[in-house]
Design an enzyme around this catalytic site. Structure first.
Site, PDB file in Angstrom:
ATOM      1  N   SER A  30      29.931  48.209  47.904  1.00 61.47           N
ATOM      2  CA  SER A  30      30.764  47.049  48.217  1.00 61.47           C
ATOM      3  C   SER A  30      32.104  47.205  47.526  1.00 61.47           C
ATOM      4  O   SER A  30      32.337  48.158  46.780  1.00 61.47           O
ATOM      5  CB  SER A  30      30.096  45.764  47.723  1.00 61.47           C
ATOM      6  OG  SER A  30      30.109  45.734  46.311  1.00 61.47           O
ATOM      7  N   ALA A  57      30.921  41.822  44.150  1.00 60.55           N
ATOM      8  CA  ALA A  57      29.930  41.464  45.166  1.00 60.55           C
ATOM      9  C   ALA A  57      28.536  41.313  44.560  1.00 60.55           C
ATOM     10  O   ALA A  57      27.599  40.972  45.263  1.00 60.55           O
ATOM     11  CB  ALA A  57      29.902  42.514  46.268  1.00 60.55           C
ATOM     12  N   GLU A  70      27.472  52.151  38.852  1.00 62.12           N
ATOM     13  CA  GLU A  70      28.755  52.869  38.889  1.00 62.12           C
ATOM     14  C   GLU A  70      28.595  54.257  39.514  1.00 62.12           C
ATOM     15  O   GLU A  70      29.181  55.245  39.075  1.00 62.12           O
ATOM     16  CB  GLU A  70      29.371  52.971  37.486  1.00 62.12           C
ATOM     17  CG  GLU A  70      29.560  51.653  36.778  1.00 62.12           C
ATOM     18  CD  GLU A  70      30.569  50.702  37.430  1.00 62.12           C
ATOM     19  OE1 GLU A  70      31.313  51.141  38.334  1.00 62.12           O
ATOM     20  OE2 GLU A  70      30.608  49.530  37.044  1.00 62.12           O
ATOM     21  N   GLN A 106      29.740  55.571  42.079  1.00 60.64           N
ATOM     22  CA  GLN A 106      30.918  56.214  42.657  1.00 60.64           C
ATOM     23  C   GLN A 106      31.429  57.337  41.761  1.00 60.64           C
ATOM     24  O   GLN A 106      32.099  58.255  42.219  1.00 60.64           O
ATOM     25  CB  GLN A 106      32.034  55.197  42.933  1.00 60.64           C
ATOM     26  CG  GLN A 106      32.691  54.604  41.694  1.00 60.64           C
ATOM     27  CD  GLN A 106      32.010  53.338  41.211  1.00 60.64           C
ATOM     28  OE1 GLN A 106      30.912  52.996  41.645  1.00 60.64           O
ATOM     29  NE2 GLN A 106      32.670  52.621  40.315  1.00 60.64           N
ATOM     30  N   CYS A 143      37.276  37.748  50.485  1.00 63.53           N
ATOM     31  CA  CYS A 143      38.710  37.742  50.189  1.00 63.53           C
ATOM     32  C   CYS A 143      39.135  36.293  49.928  1.00 63.53           C
ATOM     33  O   CYS A 143      38.427  35.353  50.320  1.00 63.53           O
ATOM     34  CB  CYS A 143      39.456  38.313  51.401  1.00 63.53           C
ATOM     35  SG  CYS A 143      41.262  38.357  51.247  1.00 63.53           S
ATOM     36  N   CYS A 148      40.336  41.528  51.985  1.00 65.83           N
ATOM     37  CA  CYS A 148      40.076  42.051  53.329  1.00 65.83           C
ATOM     38  C   CYS A 148      41.117  43.129  53.649  1.00 65.83           C
ATOM     39  O   CYS A 148      42.114  43.277  52.941  1.00 65.83           O
ATOM     40  CB  CYS A 148      40.125  40.924  54.358  1.00 65.83           C
ATOM     41  SG  CYS A 148      41.766  40.183  54.557  1.00 65.83           S
TER      42      CYS A 148
END
Length: 192
Positions: free
Chosen positions: A9, A13, A88, A90, A145, A182
């Site tokens: 996400s 989130a 984490e 990523q 958003c 967004c």
């Protein structure tokens, strides 16, 4: 049958909250999960996974040179592990994502990875790129958003709240440096 999951996400989130809830669910059933987090993210203390709502747990650290398959296999040999949770994610390398596929395929332990899909420039992180390619299940966690639409992008801001358009891919920070938006508001903030 064990599988690898990628929960992704934009920021805020509830990825870490969801990870900590999953860990609790396993423990509640008498099972032993293992949590890992990136060594470079020490915002809440070294070896800690924390959520914005106050949940926290100790975690093993992974660094760029960590062999996750070897480390998890060694832990599993000492005590059976029922689930591996990666926060984490990523920040994983391609090789580390491959090692996690080996945990699933050879050790038959489910691996649940939680992280960002893209950076502040809209580019995939290396770990996210290979999780999107190799995970068995992809799950998008949603946040919103300021306009109310789904936020799927992240803006990095300077100390004055102005969107930054260049810089290193990795710069650790929270709500003080990043805003989830967004696509439309992402493009507007960057003047695209």
């Amino acid at each position: 049958m064990a599988q690898m999951y990628f929960y992704y996400s934009a920021m805020n989130a509830g990825k870490s909250t969801t990870l900590l809830q999953s860990s609790f669910n396993y423990q509640e059933r008498g099972m032993t999960p293992v949590i890992f987090t990136a060594a470079l993210d020490d915002r809440y203390g070294v070896g800690k996974v924390s959520s914005r709502i106050g949940l926290q747990s100790d975690a093993h650290l992974f660094r760029p040179d960590t062999n996750l398959y070897q480390e998890i296999a060694a832990l599993h040999e000492v005590e059976k592990r029922h689930c591996i949770l990666i926060d984490e994610c990523q920040f994983l390398s391609k090789e580390q994502v491959y090692q996690l596929t080996e945990v699933v395929d050879k050790l038959h332990i489910p691996v649940l990875c939680y992280g960002l899909r893209t950076d502040f420039l809209g580019e995939l992180f290396e770990g996210s790129k290979y999780l999107l390619s190799w995970a068995d299940k992809l799950v998008e966690l949603k946040t919103i958003c300021h306009c109310g639409r789904k936020a799927n992008m992240v803006i990095r801001t300077d100390e004055h709240g102005v969107a930054i358009k260049e810089g290193d891919q990795v710069a650790i920070g929270g709500n003080d440096r990043y805003v989830s938006v967004c696509r439309q508001h992402y493009k507007e903030a960057l003047g695209k």
